[in-house]
Design a protein around this motif. Structure first.
Motif, mmCIF file in Angstrom:
data_model
loop_
_atom_site.group_PDB
_atom_site.id
_atom_site.type_symbol
_atom_site.label_atom_id
_atom_site.label_comp_id
_atom_site.label_asym_id
_atom_site.label_seq_id
_atom_site.Cartn_x
_atom_site.Cartn_y
_atom_site.Cartn_z
ATOM 1 N N VAL A 237 48.986 -8.606 10.071
ATOM 2 C CA VAL A 237 49.154 -8.907 8.653
ATOM 3 C C VAL A 237 49.464 -7.602 7.939
ATOM 4 O O VAL A 237 48.832 -6.577 8.187
ATOM 5 C CB VAL A 237 47.879 -9.557 8.066
ATOM 6 N N VAL A 238 50.449 -7.637 7.067
ATOM 7 C CA VAL A 238 50.853 -6.460 6.296
ATOM 8 C C VAL A 238 50.054 -6.429 4.996
ATOM 9 O O VAL A 238 49.824 -7.468 4.366
ATOM 10 C CB VAL A 238 52.363 -6.509 5.996
ATOM 11 N N ALA A 239 49.627 -5.245 4.604
ATOM 12 C CA ALA A 239 48.860 -5.108 3.368
ATOM 13 C C ALA A 239 49.788 -5.151 2.158
ATOM 14 O O ALA A 239 50.912 -4.644 2.207
ATOM 15 C CB ALA A 239 48.084 -3.789 3.379
ATOM 16 N N PRO A 240 49.332 -5.744 1.056
ATOM 17 C CA PRO A 240 50.147 -5.745 -0.164
ATOM 18 C C PRO A 240 50.139 -4.359 -0.815
ATOM 19 O O PRO A 240 49.262 -3.536 -0.548
ATOM 20 C CB PRO A 240 49.434 -6.765 -1.060
ATOM 21 N N ARG A 241 51.100 -4.112 -1.655
ATOM 22 C CA ARG A 241 51.121 -2.862 -2.414
ATOM 23 C C ARG A 241 50.114 -2.956 -3.555
ATOM 24 O O ARG A 241 50.153 -3.903 -4.348
ATOM 25 C CB ARG A 241 52.518 -2.603 -2.989
#
Length: 290
Positions: A237-241
């Motif tokens: 899962v990619v982290a949000p900015r």
């Protein structure tokens, strides 16, 4: 389903310089004291996220009630023993321009934790045990940590561990830590700790090698996100900015977000998203708690 968290409880003193540091004289800074400790932070975030959580640890006579009340504010059943002779642990954290921190640690009463501080009644209804690496790294409490893992296995309770400190992990060596945590079901190292545990060179992390030691592994990678390996699966899962104010406690928040979902659904994608969501929320705040 009750999650039992055992480990460190700390008075955090964070120092944010408001101007370039001037050695050997005064520097204007924002200084804050707040409750902390990796294990206690995880318990606080678990409670905040709605999990049924119990915490066991040890503080000085000056801090046991104060820290119990701070955790109770998040719905945590806190059972903190009061040490009559040793003060509550303290950490001084200095924050840099990137909101990252350097920590100066006095383990205080954490180093006097005993098995008696986690009596049989603390296990009532427990379906998961979580420990932070700090309890393993301290020779005074290593035996307690290993006994807790053994007791969890005897009771059929799954366990998780967050190594927590790459400096202490280097000091004891990855082979020792892997031996100490044998039988743990889920490990949650950050990227630097994962490289060390897997004896990886360069930026690559050998997730499969880590999975040889633990049935489930989650590697947190800061702003990049997190990766799960286990059950023949690999999920990411990619982290949000987000706007990062303070990274203190981000790993603890991630652990709580992951566990709160994982224990309910055993879905790695959703659990990763829960962990990343909690960590993202944490770094937008000053301090390690919700």
């Amino acid at each position: 389903m009750t999650i039992l968290v055992v480990g460190d409880v700390v008075d955090d003193i964070s120092v944010l310089p408001l101007e370039p540091v001037t050695p050997r004289t005064d520097t204007r800074a924002q200084v804050r004291m707040s409750p902390g400790g990796s294990a206690a932070n995880t318990a606080a975030w678990l409670g905040f996220l709605g999990a049924d959580v119990r915490f066991a640890g040890r503080a000085g006579a000056d801090g046991a009630v104060r820290h119990s009340m701070a955790l109770a504010d998040f719905g945590v059943d806190a059972r903190i023993a009061a040490d009559p002779a040793t003060p509550t642990a303290t950490i001084v954290l200095t924050l840099d321009a990137e909101a990252d921190r350097t920590m100066y640690v006095d383990r205080g009463a954490n180093a006097t934790l005993t098995s008696d501080d986690v009596p049989a009644s603390a296990w009532d209804g427990v379906t998961w045990l979580h420990l932070s690496g700090y309890t393993f790294f301290d020779p005074a409490t290593l035996g307690v940590a290993r006994d807790l893992v053994a007791e969890a296995r005897r009771r059929g309770v799954p366990t998780s561990v967050d190594p927590g400190s790459v400096a202490f992990l280097r000091e004891v060596g990855p082979a020792e830590f892997l031996r100490w945590t044998e039988g743990v079901d889920l490990a949650l190292p950050n990227a630097e700790e994962a490289r060390l545990l897997a004896e990886s060179s360069g930026p690559f992390i050998d997730h499969d090698r880590l999975a040889e030691h633990y049935p489930h592994v989650v590697v947190t990678m800061g702003a990049t996100g997190a990766t799960y390996v286990g059950d023949g699966l690999r999920e990411q899962v990619v982290a949000p900015r987000v706007s990062v104010l303070d990274t203190t406690g981000a790993g603890d928040a991630f652990t709580a977000g992951f566990l709160a979902s994982w224990i309910e659904e055993h879905d790695p994608q959703r659990a990763l998203a829960g962990g990343v969501g909690a960590a993202s929320r944490c770094v937008e705040l000053r301090g390690a708690r919700p």
